[in-house]
Design a protein around this motif. Sequence first.
Motif, mmCIF file in Angstrom:
data_model
loop_
_atom_site.group_PDB
_atom_site.id
_atom_site.type_symbol
_atom_site.label_atom_id
_atom_site.label_comp_id
_atom_site.label_asym_id
_atom_site.label_seq_id
_atom_site.Cartn_x
_atom_site.Cartn_y
_atom_site.Cartn_z
ATOM 1 N N GLY A 63 0.794 -1.226 0.000
ATOM 2 C CA GLY A 63 0.000 0.000 0.000
ATOM 3 C C GLY A 63 0.827 1.278 0.000
ATOM 4 N N GLY A 68 2.040 0.890 -4.280
ATOM 5 C CA GLY A 68 1.930 2.128 -3.523
ATOM 6 C C GLY A 68 0.537 2.717 -3.477
ATOM 7 N N PRO A 69 0.438 3.933 -2.941
ATOM 8 C CA PRO A 69 -0.842 4.590 -2.647
ATOM 9 C C PRO A 69 -1.860 4.522 -3.776
ATOM 10 C CG PRO A 69 0.925 5.893 -1.742
ATOM 11 C CD PRO A 69 1.573 4.755 -2.498
ATOM 12 N N GLY A 70 -3.058 4.093 -3.424
ATOM 13 C CA GLY A 70 -4.140 3.993 -4.398
ATOM 14 C C GLY A 70 -4.424 2.562 -4.806
ATOM 15 N N CYS A 71 -3.506 1.645 -4.512
ATOM 16 C CA CYS A 71 -3.736 0.257 -4.931
ATOM 17 C C CYS A 71 -4.787 -0.405 -4.048
ATOM 18 C CB CYS A 71 -2.446 -0.546 -4.930
ATOM 19 S SG CYS A 71 -1.858 -0.998 -3.309
ATOM 20 N N LEU A 72 -5.394 -1.454 -4.598
ATOM 21 C CA LEU A 72 -6.466 -2.174 -3.901
ATOM 22 C C LEU A 72 -6.158 -3.662 -3.886
ATOM 23 C CD1 LEU A 72 -9.492 -0.417 -5.671
ATOM 24 C CD2 LEU A 72 -8.678 0.018 -3.333
ATOM 25 N N GLU A 133 -3.511 8.431 -10.338
ATOM 26 C CA GLU A 133 -3.959 8.270 -8.956
ATOM 27 C C GLU A 133 -2.752 8.014 -8.070
ATOM 28 O OE1 GLU A 133 -7.986 6.021 -8.256
ATOM 29 O OE2 GLU A 133 -6.372 4.780 -7.467
ATOM 30 N N GLY A 134 -2.593 8.844 -7.072
ATOM 31 C CA GLY A 134 -1.551 8.576 -6.080
ATOM 32 C C GLY A 134 -0.152 8.958 -6.538
ATOM 33 N N ASN B 30 -1.843 3.816 3.311
ATOM 34 C CA ASN B 30 -2.404 3.981 1.957
ATOM 35 C C ASN B 30 -3.607 4.919 2.064
ATOM 36 O OD1 ASN B 30 -3.698 3.654 -0.540
ATOM 37 N ND2 ASN B 30 -3.304 1.447 -0.637
ATOM 38 N N VAL B 32 -6.157 5.407 0.390
ATOM 39 C CA VAL B 32 -7.513 4.883 0.141
ATOM 40 C C VAL B 32 -8.194 4.577 1.473
ATOM 41 C CG1 VAL B 32 -6.902 3.905 -2.117
ATOM 42 C CG2 VAL B 32 -6.871 2.422 -0.085
ATOM 43 N N PHE B 38 -8.289 12.022 -1.065
ATOM 44 C CA PHE B 38 -7.756 11.052 -2.012
ATOM 45 C C PHE B 38 -8.854 10.062 -2.412
ATOM 46 C CE2 PHE B 38 -5.747 7.187 -3.410
ATOM 47 C CZ PHE B 38 -4.613 7.590 -4.086
#
Lengths: 149, 149
Positions: A63, A68-72, A133-134, B30, B32, B38
């Motif tokens: 994450g 990194g940031p924005g992943c799910l 994103e991110g 993260n 999210v 964000f």
Amino acid sequence: MYSVGDSAEFTKVFSEEDVFLFAGITGDRNPVHTSKEFAAKTRFKERIAHGLLTAGTISAAIGMKLPGPGCLYLSQTLEFKAPVFLGDEITARVEIVEVISEKRLRIKTRCFNQDEVMVIDGEAVIVPPRRGEGDAVRKTNSSGERGTE
Amino acid sequence: MYSVGDSAEFTKVFSEEDVFLFAGITGDRNPVHTSKEFAAKTRFKERIAHGLLTAGTISAAIGMKLPGPGCLYLSQTLEFKAPVFLGDEITARVEIVEVISEKRLRIKTRCFNQDEVMVIDGEAVIVPPRRGEGDAVRKTNSSGERGTE
């Protein structure tokens, strides 16, 4: 953009406070984690961290770093190979093993303690951040950098 | 002692505080999960709880109820089927699907939100408590009882 072999890691020491906070926010107050007296009578002789708490280092590596940031998260498998004791320093190592598509990455996810004993083995499938994103956040969290929590 | 079909459940509402505590104790910040701004630009439009935090209800159902205090995790698979938003009430339902041996149980582990949407599907293999271990504690946590955290 993403390639097989891309990797990152994240390191964290798990304290008594972390274990009690995890017990509180999840409701898992299994005394193997929370009671010195109970744990003394178990095979490990002392308290161990919750498996899903330790696995949080994988969540952090994915994450915050790769991708990194924005992943799910789509899925995560976890095999608990060895106990994690309070005070252990756990390093999650994550590595892309398959670029399934632009929207799906398969990642090998492993955790090791300070003695390089593998405590968790497993694999995740994740959705990387959408283009744009991110990005701003990711600049300050370059993949491969060692985490310092 | 354990039979296929034995089941238990555990319910918990996940608050903003839970999500920020999980971010703190694992290092997974993260956005999210932690940033309204964000998250507004993501597919879900709002913040979601960490998958491993939500999965904590499974850990609680297993560690507190079936088989309860003293049990140990060997493995857990997690498929994240739908997002969990802050304020969602998550119920973990766990059911023994195979008594592999006296020392190994295979458990179906699923989580549902307040609208009965399955948010996590998966399976665990666990080591039940040794004979005598955790009996005193288990008496006060009968399997099948609904958790109230």
